[in-house]
Motif scaffolding. Structure first.
Motif, PDB file in Angstrom:
ATOM      1  N   ASP A 109       0.711  -1.159   0.007  1.00 59.62           N
ATOM      2  CA  ASP A 109       0.033  -0.123  -0.096  1.00 59.62           C
ATOM      3  C   ASP A 109       0.911   1.259   0.070  1.00 59.62           C
ATOM      4  N   GLY A 110       2.134   1.059   0.045  1.00 59.80           N
ATOM      5  CA  GLY A 110       2.941   2.418  -0.145  1.00 59.80           C
ATOM      6  C   GLY A 110       3.536   2.600   1.232  1.00 59.80           C
ATOM      7  N   VAL A 111       3.266   1.973   2.396  1.00 60.34           N
ATOM      8  CA  VAL A 111       3.702   2.314   3.631  1.00 60.34           C
ATOM      9  C   VAL A 111       5.041   1.858   3.796  1.00 60.34           C
ATOM     10  N   VAL A 112       5.861   2.924   4.683  1.00 64.91           N
ATOM     11  CA  VAL A 112       7.222   2.502   4.951  1.00 64.91           C
ATOM     12  C   VAL A 112       7.307   1.891   6.653  1.00 64.91           C
ATOM     13  N   PRO A 113       7.247   0.620   6.707  1.00 71.02           N
ATOM     14  CA  PRO A 113       7.316   0.085   7.966  1.00 71.02           C
ATOM     15  C   PRO A 113       8.589   0.591   8.706  1.00 71.02           C
ATOM     16  N   ALA A 135      -7.174   8.217  -4.739  1.00 73.11           N
ATOM     17  CA  ALA A 135      -6.254   7.997  -6.005  1.00 73.11           C
ATOM     18  C   ALA A 135      -6.810   6.673  -6.868  1.00 73.11           C
ATOM     19  N   ILE A 136      -7.493   6.724  -8.102  1.00 73.73           N
ATOM     20  CA  ILE A 136      -7.791   5.775  -8.599  1.00 73.73           C
ATOM     21  C   ILE A 136      -6.999   5.053  -9.874  1.00 73.73           C
ATOM     22  N   SER A 141      -3.228   2.262  -2.344  1.00 75.05           N
ATOM     23  CA  SER A 141      -3.037   2.501  -1.017  1.00 75.05           C
ATOM     24  C   SER A 141      -4.431   2.112  -0.553  1.00 75.05           C
ATOM     25  N   GLY A 142      -5.078   1.164  -0.878  1.00 75.25           N
ATOM     26  CA  GLY A 142      -6.601   0.803  -0.527  1.00 75.25           C
ATOM     27  C   GLY A 142      -6.596   0.424   0.772  1.00 75.25           C
ATOM     28  N   GLY A 143      -5.600  -0.419   1.140  1.00 73.27           N
ATOM     29  CA  GLY A 143      -5.672  -1.271   2.304  1.00 73.27           C
ATOM     30  C   GLY A 143      -4.993  -0.691   3.455  1.00 73.27           C
ATOM     31  N   ALA A 144      -4.480   0.841   3.393  1.00 72.51           N
ATOM     32  CA  ALA A 144      -3.746   1.482   4.369  1.00 72.51           C
ATOM     33  C   ALA A 144      -4.422   2.555   4.975  1.00 72.51           C
ATOM     34  N   ASP A 145      -4.243   3.302   6.046  1.00 70.12           N
ATOM     35  CA  ASP A 145      -4.820   4.644   6.566  1.00 70.12           C
ATOM     36  C   ASP A 145      -4.232   5.541   5.557  1.00 70.12           C
ATOM     37  N   ARG A 146      -5.337   6.456   5.240  1.00 64.77           N
ATOM     38  CA  ARG A 146      -4.999   7.520   4.185  1.00 64.77           C
ATOM     39  C   ARG A 146      -5.505   8.891   4.667  1.00 64.77           C
ATOM     40  N   LEU A 147      -5.098   9.884   4.108  1.00 66.73           N
ATOM     41  CA  LEU A 147      -5.814  11.123   4.465  1.00 66.73           C
ATOM     42  C   LEU A 147      -7.339  11.068   3.902  1.00 66.73           C
TER      43      LEU A 147
END
Length: 441
Positions: free
Chosen positions: A174-178, A348-349, A337-343
């Motif tokens: 989802d584009g998250v940097v752990p 974005a589609i 990034s549909g599976g992550a917390d987002r603003l």
């Protein structure tokens, strides 16, 4: 003519509704948009009705000037137009106002020392100042660790000043940097010093939220400076706590402040200096401060931050309802990034087989102002950064192409406007024979 939104002369006030026509349009009526109590800025094709409002869905690019910012700007421009570096009484009053703005911004960010704040001409200028400073003060073999999602203002600034010494971290699907990825990236530098870790607070493309608080804490344990570009976070989520990062950059016009003003938060212990040639900003950045712009920026952030939590809850509900509608009408669409917390304001589609520019042009004709990156081809340099960084997680067919549309709302955006925007996209894609209407694979 593709079936979708058409300007309707019925829209003149809140008691009248926007009645789109066309057999494929999925809903009956939409109340007109309002921003700060008046209809959204009108924009019409030649020969069309001048009653058609334009829902604005490009807040991540720039936000309309907040009334509080306008009032503060006009007041400072009228009463406090003197040079704050002067020695006479009027200049001293301007300086006092400048320092009051600095203290108020420090309070919003949670900075213990207002002197950590350096006012700049925007986030791009602040990011460049930061990269130049670090390159000048770090060891000659030091590397800078960046996420692959950083705004070009960060990537280009570090790429120029740390040529050949920029290391990109990995991200999840989802584009998250752990945090553990940040630590592993540091370990992989094989003993080379790390001048800085830079991971944005919130993504400008998909709105994905990064664990910046945890990354800041992890970097602190390793005594590695941490920078977060908070440009998209500010004004949308509470600013408190950002002052706990070593370096923070932000820009006023993203949350309703004037254009041409931003800031850089520096570590309290840093001997920082940027442009030379004057004593401004305690000798750290030469050039007469833009006091009206600074006053407007701080006033806008105070206004937005006051209701940030409630706005986020309400806005996320409206956006998520639009996502549910999108998935029912267009299963092939991919929410980035549909599976992550987002603003709460960002959606974005990706549309397989579609053309980004054609979609945005069609939305504009339908009365919806949105934005996009270039037409995306998964995994290539032409793709939006978040798409390129996450493409490896998906089983897209080889050489598959995508169009991307980004909707980014504001605090005054209504749930009906969200449905209108997504509905217009569905209507266009449904009329485009090249775009599949069912989910891939």
């Amino acid at each position: 003519m593709w079936p979708g939104l058409r300007c309707h002369p019925a829209i003149v006030n809140q008691s009248r509704t926007f009645a789109p026509s066309g057999p494929s349009f999925p809903f009956a009526s939409i109340p007109p948009a309002t921003y700060f109590g008046h209809a959204t800025r009108p924009k019409f094709p030649a020969g069309k009705s001048t009653d058609c409002p334009v829902p604005y869905f490009d807040h991540n690019a720039t936000a309309p000037l907040h009334p509080a910012a306008r009032a503060a700007w006009l007041d400072a421009a009228d009463r406090l137009w003197h040079n704050p570096s002067g020695l006479h009484a009027a200049a001293t009053r301007a300086l006092a106002s400048l320092e009051d703005c600095r203290e108020r911004l420090a309070d919003l960010l949670g900075c213990d020392d207002p002197r950590r704040i350096v006012f700049t001409s925007g986030a791009t200028a602040a990011n460049n100042l930061l990269a130049r400073h670090l390159a000048r003060t770090a060891a000659t073999d030091a590397v800078a660790i960046l996420s692959p999602l950083e705004h070009p203002a960060v990537h280009a600034a570090f790429g120029t000043n740390f040529s050949g010494r920029v290391v990109e971290s990995d991200v999840d699907r989802d584009g998250v940097v752990p945090v553990d990825v940040v630590n592993a990236t540091q370990d992989a530098c094989a003993g080379r010093p790390v001048a800085c870790v830079s991971v944005m607070a919130a993504g400008n493309e998909s709105g994905v939220l990064q664990p910046w608080q945890a990354i800041a804490a992890a970097c602190r344990l390793r005594r590695i400076p941490y920078h977060t570009d908070a440009t998209q976070w500010l004004g949308k989520l509470p600013a408190s706590g950002l002052g706990g990062c070593d370096w923070v950059t932000g820009s006023g016009h993203k949350f309703g402040g004037p254009r041409g003003v931003g800031f850089l938060v520096v570590p309290a212990e840093a001997t920082f200096f940027g442009d030379v040639g004057g004593p401004q900003e305690s000798g750290r950045l030469a050039g007469t401060e833009n006091l009206p712009g600074i006053a407007g920026m701080v006033a806008a952030l105070e206004a937005r931050d006051r209701d940030a939590s409630a706005t986020a809850t309400r806005g996320a509900g409206s956006r998520d309802a639009a996502i549910d509608f999108l998935r029912r009408q267009l299963p092939a669409a991919v929410v980035v990034s549909g599976g992550a917390d987002r603003l709460w304001n960002t959606l974005a589609i990706l549309i397989p087989g579609a053309d980004s520019r054609k979609m945005v042009a069609a939305l504009d004709r339908a009365g919806i102002e949105a934005s996009t990156g270039s037409a995306c081809s998964s995994g290539t340099a032409s793709a939006a950064r978040v798409v390129a960084a996450t493409a490896g997680w998906f089983s897209f067919p080889p050489e598959s192409t995508f169009g991307m549309v980004r909707f980014s709302a504001g605090p005054e955006t209504t749930a009906a406007e969200w449905i209108a925007a997504v509905g217009a996209l569905v209507a266009f894609v449904s009329s485009d024979s090249k775009a599949p209407r069912v989910a891939l694979g």
